[in-house]
Design an enzyme around this catalytic site. Structure first.
Site, PDB file in Angstrom:
ATOM      1  N   CYS A 178       1.986 -58.413 -13.661  1.00 27.87           N
ATOM      2  CA  CYS A 178       3.325 -59.069 -14.468  1.00 27.87           C
ATOM      3  C   CYS A 178       4.799 -58.054 -13.783  1.00 27.87           C
ATOM      4  CB  CYS A 178       3.856 -58.346 -15.401  1.00 27.87           C
ATOM      5  SG  CYS A 178       3.359 -56.509 -15.923  1.00 27.87           S
ATOM      6  N   GLU A 203       7.572 -64.151 -17.852  1.00 26.42           N
ATOM      7  CA  GLU A 203       6.319 -64.358 -17.331  1.00 26.42           C
ATOM      8  C   GLU A 203       5.119 -64.173 -18.943  1.00 26.42           C
ATOM      9  OE1 GLU A 203       5.206 -62.009 -14.023  1.00 26.42           O
ATOM     10  OE2 GLU A 203       6.858 -62.201 -13.271  1.00 26.42           O
TER      11      GLU A 203
HETATM   12  N1  SAH Z   1       5.075 -51.398 -21.009  1.00 24.95           N
HETATM   13  C1  SAH Z   1       3.344 -51.672 -21.217  1.00 24.95           C
HETATM   14  C2  SAH Z   1       2.977 -53.238 -20.860  1.00 24.95           C
HETATM   15  C3  SAH Z   1       2.707 -54.272 -19.716  1.00 24.95           C
HETATM   16  S1  SAH Z   1       2.391 -52.999 -18.220  1.00 24.95           S
HETATM   17  C4  SAH Z   1       3.007 -50.203 -21.059  1.00 24.95           C
HETATM   18  O1  SAH Z   1       3.722 -49.955 -20.022  1.00 24.95           O
HETATM   19  O2  SAH Z   1       2.009 -50.797 -21.523  1.00 24.95           O
HETATM   20  C5  SAH Z   1       0.799 -53.514 -18.571  1.00 24.95           C
HETATM   21  C6  SAH Z   1       0.119 -52.321 -18.340  1.00 24.95           C
HETATM   22  O3  SAH Z   1       0.243 -53.113 -16.449  1.00 24.95           O
HETATM   23  C7  SAH Z   1       0.083 -51.241 -18.063  1.00 24.95           C
HETATM   24  O4  SAH Z   1      -0.768 -50.697 -18.102  1.00 24.95           O
HETATM   25  C8  SAH Z   1       0.771 -51.051 -17.083  1.00 24.95           C
HETATM   26  O5  SAH Z   1       0.943 -49.691 -16.858  1.00 24.95           O
HETATM   27  C9  SAH Z   1       0.704 -51.846 -15.598  1.00 24.95           C
HETATM   28  N2  SAH Z   1       0.535 -52.215 -14.922  1.00 24.95           N
HETATM   29  C10 SAH Z   1       1.879 -52.113 -14.200  1.00 24.95           C
HETATM   30  N3  SAH Z   1       2.045 -52.684 -12.760  1.00 24.95           N
HETATM   31  C11 SAH Z   1       1.181 -52.561 -12.394  1.00 24.95           C
HETATM   32  C12 SAH Z   1       0.358 -52.209 -11.398  1.00 24.95           C
HETATM   33  N4  SAH Z   1       1.815 -52.833  -9.869  1.00 24.95           N
HETATM   34  N5  SAH Z   1      -0.875 -52.426 -11.181  1.00 24.95           N
HETATM   35  C13 SAH Z   1      -1.826 -52.525 -11.598  1.00 24.95           C
HETATM   36  N6  SAH Z   1      -1.269 -52.102 -13.478  1.00 24.95           N
HETATM   37  C14 SAH Z   1      -0.258 -52.209 -13.929  1.00 24.95           C
END
Ligand code: SAH
Length: 343
Positions: free
Chosen positions: A331, A93
């Site tokens: 995501c 995505e």
């Molecule tokens: N793996 C990396 C980047 C991808 S996730 C990381 O962990 O930073 C991107 C961001 O979205 C991260 O801050 C992650 O913790 C957050 N995230 C993932 N799922 C989420 C959700 N359901 N609601 C809000 N933020 C979320």
């Protein structure tokens, strides 16, 4: 012999390959320019390269491409979410968002993820494979081509953990930052759940990339309960790595904190965060957690109250505007739905 992925080569690597083919170095510059500035999709379009050399190139290499499997446009705010199909049938995505300061693109770095954060949809079905540098670049090239918009900044915040695909991500950064292509890496943010050893390696490379750290809780107990990485690298080690990143790059760290009802949104949690960040040159992004249907977590109702407490304590915090709420822009959700439909 399997053909090699020419779009994943840095300019130095391409030059080596072209010299090895018995061609002159300036030819490598021309080919690189066709690939990363003019962004052609076929060798036949490289009009200043001889037919004979194009033939040689196409025997040895292929030009990677992505296929748009889905394009969802938000009716609320013009956010566009793409599901891009890869050569092997996998999909990732990419999300294009419009801000006042320009267009920002959120790209994926892996197919799936093995970090296991409890609230995240990208990790539910585990890790499949790393993305190649070309597959990260093409998310930018293809989105610009399809939308007709210029991408001003890129965030590595889609599916995957960028520091768990370190070598390919670094190559991607090199190509993106190279002559001609020329996106300043100051316009690029890399988000990590806290892979501490790789934060040090990234700092050493002096790329100028902004580091975003997904914090989500400010004690080992609370963070460990929602983010398995915290068992490998405790908060204290993570914060030391962040201090080092700031010291050696001069780039202010941005901390992501997704607020989950009853888990990390209480006044007590706010005080713990204040204690952890006091005196640091940083910024906190508060995000109301996106509810994921496979998970029980609920959006916090105390986002503004939490922000206010941080601000009163002198900590810079903003609530991230939710974009693309109607198109599942969190995501990992679109890829999961697509897989479910195929089955
Ligand atoms: N793996 C990396 C980047 C991808 S996730 C990381 O962990 O930073 C991107 C961001 O979205 C991260 O801050 C992650 O913790 C957050 N995230 C993932 N799922 C989420 C959700 N359901 N609601 C809000 N933020 C979320």
């Amino acid at each position: 012999m399997d053909k090699a992925d020419i779009l994943s080569l840095t300019s130095e690597e391409l030059e080596r390959e072209i010299l090895a083919m018995g061609e002159k170095a300036f030819r490598a510059k021309q080919v690189y320019d066709w690939l990363h500035v003019k962004k052609v999709t076929e060798f036949a379009q490289m009009s200043n390269i001889s037919a004979q050399m194009r033939e040689k190139l196409s025997k040895k290499f292929y030009i990677n491409s992505l296929k748009i499997k889905k394009r969802l446009v938000s009716n609320i705010d013009n956010t566009v979410k793409y599901l891009y199909g890869l050569r092997d049938g996998e999909a990732v995505e990419t999300v294009l968002m419009e801000y006042k300061h320009g267009n920002s693109l959120c790209i994926s770095t892996q197919v799936g993820c093995r970090m296991g954060c409890r609230f995240c949809a990208s990790t539910i079905a585990g890790w499949v494979r790393n993305l190649e540098p070309s597959e990260m670049l093409l998310q930018i090239y293809e989105t610009e081509r399809d939308s007709g918009k210029h991408v001003d900044s890129v965030v590595l915040m889609g599916i995957g953990e960028p520091l768990d695909n370190f070598d390919n991500v670094v190559k991607f950064l090199k190509i993106l930052n190279s002559e001609g292509n020329g996106m300043s890496l100051r316009h690029l943010s890399l988000s990590t759940c806290g892979v501490v050893d790789k934060i040090y390696e990234l700092a050493e490379l002096r790329t100028g990339v902004t580091l975003s750290v997904s914090l989500h809780a400010a004690t080992d107990e609370k963070r460990g309960a929602i983010m398995p990485i915290n068992k490998r690298f405790h908060l204290r080690e993570l914060m030391t790595a962040c201090d080092d990143y700031f010291k050696s790059t001069g780039r202010r760290i941005s901390f992501e904190y997704s607020l989950i009802e009853g888990i990390n949104d209480t006044d007590e949690s706010a005080e713990e965060l204040i204690a952890l960040l006091r005196g640091k040159n940083c910024h906190v992004n508060l995000i109301p957690v996106n509810e994921v249907k496979e998970r029980e977590f609920k959006k916090s109702r105390y986002v503004e109250r939490f922000r206010q407490r941080l601000e009163n304590a002198g900590i810079n915090a903003t609530v991230r505007r939710t974009l693309g709420a109607d198109i599942n822009a969190a995501c990992g959700q679109l890829r999961r739905e697509d897989k479910a439909e195929v089955k």
